[in-house]
Design a protein around this motif. Sequence first.
Motif, PDB file in Angstrom:
ATOM      1  N   ILE A 254      10.215  -3.146  91.898  1.00  0.00           N
ATOM      2  CA  ILE A 254       9.576  -2.812  90.598  1.00  0.00           C
ATOM      3  C   ILE A 254       8.407  -3.572  90.281  1.00  0.00           C
ATOM      4  O   ILE A 254       7.185  -3.095  89.675  1.00  0.00           O
ATOM      5  CB  ILE A 254      10.458  -3.159  89.407  1.00  0.00           C
ATOM      6  CG1 ILE A 254      11.642  -1.865  89.491  1.00  0.00           C
ATOM      7  CG2 ILE A 254       9.829  -3.000  87.914  1.00  0.00           C
ATOM      8  CD1 ILE A 254      12.950  -2.212  88.716  1.00  0.00           C
TER       9      ILE A 254
ATOM     10  N   ASP B 110      17.231   6.292  89.021  1.00  0.00           N
ATOM     11  CA  ASP B 110      16.994   5.866  87.688  1.00  0.00           C
ATOM     12  C   ASP B 110      15.446   5.500  87.559  1.00  0.00           C
ATOM     13  O   ASP B 110      14.481   5.892  86.635  1.00  0.00           O
ATOM     14  CB  ASP B 110      17.771   5.198  86.889  1.00  0.00           C
ATOM     15  CG  ASP B 110      18.889   5.684  86.367  1.00  0.00           C
ATOM     16  OD1 ASP B 110      19.005   7.214  86.393  1.00  0.00           O
ATOM     17  OD2 ASP B 110      19.884   5.093  85.999  1.00  0.00           O
ATOM     18  N   GLN B 111      15.072   4.550  88.285  1.00  0.00           N
ATOM     19  CA  GLN B 111      13.569   3.912  88.535  1.00  0.00           C
ATOM     20  C   GLN B 111      12.814   5.290  88.904  1.00  0.00           C
ATOM     21  O   GLN B 111      11.607   5.114  88.497  1.00  0.00           O
ATOM     22  CB  GLN B 111      13.662   2.714  89.355  1.00  0.00           C
ATOM     23  CG  GLN B 111      14.427   1.777  88.875  1.00  0.00           C
ATOM     24  CD  GLN B 111      13.955   1.229  87.338  1.00  0.00           C
ATOM     25  OE1 GLN B 111      12.913   1.197  87.179  1.00  0.00           O
ATOM     26  NE2 GLN B 111      15.015   0.645  86.710  1.00  0.00           N
TER      27      GLN B 111
ATOM     28  N   ARG C  33      12.984   8.395  88.682  1.00  0.00           N
ATOM     29  CA  ARG C  33      13.048   9.533  87.471  1.00  0.00           C
ATOM     30  C   ARG C  33      11.959   8.854  86.470  1.00  0.00           C
ATOM     31  O   ARG C  33      11.195   9.809  86.081  1.00  0.00           O
ATOM     32  CB  ARG C  33      14.444   9.615  87.064  1.00  0.00           C
ATOM     33  CG  ARG C  33      15.276  10.418  87.853  1.00  0.00           C
ATOM     34  CD  ARG C  33      16.646  10.653  87.590  1.00  0.00           C
ATOM     35  NE  ARG C  33      17.574  11.363  88.239  1.00  0.00           N
ATOM     36  CZ  ARG C  33      18.771  11.205  88.269  1.00  0.00           C
ATOM     37  NH1 ARG C  33      19.498  10.434  87.680  1.00  0.00           N
ATOM     38  NH2 ARG C  33      19.794  12.035  89.103  1.00  0.00           N
ATOM     39  N   GLU C  34      12.025   7.652  86.227  1.00  0.00           N
ATOM     40  CA  GLU C  34      11.018   7.234  85.129  1.00  0.00           C
ATOM     41  C   GLU C  34       9.517   6.772  85.839  1.00  0.00           C
ATOM     42  O   GLU C  34       8.940   6.503  85.002  1.00  0.00           O
ATOM     43  CB  GLU C  34      11.849   5.842  84.432  1.00  0.00           C
ATOM     44  CG  GLU C  34      13.254   6.339  83.904  1.00  0.00           C
ATOM     45  CD  GLU C  34      14.079   4.909  83.676  1.00  0.00           C
ATOM     46  OE1 GLU C  34      13.404   3.869  83.764  1.00  0.00           O
ATOM     47  OE2 GLU C  34      15.039   4.973  83.191  1.00  0.00           O
ATOM     48  N   GLY C  35       9.371   7.104  86.757  1.00  0.00           N
ATOM     49  CA  GLY C  35       7.989   6.750  87.754  1.00  0.00           C
ATOM     50  C   GLY C  35       7.797   5.564  87.846  1.00  0.00           C
ATOM     51  O   GLY C  35       6.516   5.097  88.199  1.00  0.00           O
ATOM     52  N   ARG C  36       8.773   4.486  88.003  1.00  0.00           N
ATOM     53  CA  ARG C  36       8.351   3.120  88.045  1.00  0.00           C
ATOM     54  C   ARG C  36       8.290   3.098  89.686  1.00  0.00           C
ATOM     55  O   ARG C  36       7.665   2.194  90.135  1.00  0.00           O
ATOM     56  CB  ARG C  36       9.411   2.110  87.480  1.00  0.00           C
ATOM     57  CG  ARG C  36       9.600   2.109  85.885  1.00  0.00           C
ATOM     58  CD  ARG C  36      10.341   1.080  85.610  1.00  0.00           C
ATOM     59  NE  ARG C  36      10.636   0.975  84.058  1.00  0.00           N
ATOM     60  CZ  ARG C  36      11.367   1.579  83.300  1.00  0.00           C
ATOM     61  NH1 ARG C  36      12.478   2.112  84.036  1.00  0.00           N
ATOM     62  NH2 ARG C  36      11.440   1.440  82.119  1.00  0.00           N
TER      63      ARG C  36
ATOM     64  N   SER D 221      25.401  12.251  88.905  1.00  0.00           N
ATOM     65  CA  SER D 221      23.784  12.180  88.421  1.00  0.00           C
ATOM     66  C   SER D 221      23.181  11.022  89.302  1.00  0.00           C
ATOM     67  O   SER D 221      22.098  11.155  89.195  1.00  0.00           O
ATOM     68  CB  SER D 221      23.808  11.503  87.009  1.00  0.00           C
ATOM     69  OG  SER D 221      24.349  10.470  86.814  1.00  0.00           O
TER      70      SER D 221
END
Length: 328
Positions: free
Chosen positions: A198, A214-215, A217-220, A290
């Motif tokens: 990150i 999740d990272q 999906r959030e674009g990070r 998920s």
Amino acid sequence: MPGRGAEGMRITRRASLALPFLATPALGQNYPSRPIRAVVPFPAGGGVDTFARAIAPALTAALGQPVVVENIGGASSRIGTQVVTRAAPDGLTILITNDTLAAVDALPVAGTPALVPGLAPVLLGATAPQMLITHPRSGIRSAADYTARIKGRGAVHVGVPGLGSSQHFASELLGQALGGRPEHVPYRGGGPLMLDLIAGTIDAGMVTLGAGIDQVREGRLVALGVTGAARSPAAPDTPAFAEAAAPGFAIETWMGILAPAGTPAPILAALHAAAVAAIREAGVVRRLDSLGFAIPAIGPEPFGALLRDTVARFADVAGAVGIRTGDA
């Protein structure tokens, strides 16, 4: 070599239909008599930790006692695993881990006993592909970019949750399939690796899909590809390396529950039944879906056979690419 390992390590969802629901055997009022310690032999934040914390509340409900997740990382999971192998075989200490357990036994350390014989399989609960991810600033935007980089002259640094971890083996096999080899950087688990990814301080990282999705999906972070035979329903926009750069390549990780060897059969049966009930609880299924986990719910005997086979296959990989005991 990659093909052999890929076929041996894929587990399909159909297996989840083969195991009937089991009622917890009657053990009187004595088991479990107090909270259960669930050791995750990695720091918080990685794929195994995510899996363990997803199932712990349902496992608590099934057993009627708190199941407390405890992270004991270090030495590519050896330290935490040894805590469980040395624990009393009373069902009050369990291990939640992944196929890094097989990886460390494939790279034995002189003077240190093998870990697998000190454990009793309870349930192989989930499988998932690995995901190769990077920071948007890395300049590596696709599987093709990554292939070109590892074939080039400049080193590509790929973080793994410990040398000799299952992610390390997956990355080595992927490099073989792509015709290059990155420089591997070991971390004390997936959580610390994710922090550096990150921050953009390492080129790329190989992690379980659930640890990074999740990272992404959030674009990070940017997903370069997954290591399953096909795209994961949890990450439909991320290609499998098999379609993007390495036809026929596939390898998946698995996660399961084990107890100390010598745990009485009735307690193992109770743990197994509770684990099946927990992993099939509707909320757990939704959460694991998920995160890209399949839920085969494979029982102790086939889980034990898979574990022994994975040790042998990882030992073959170690010999082929020259991973030494001292590296892990």
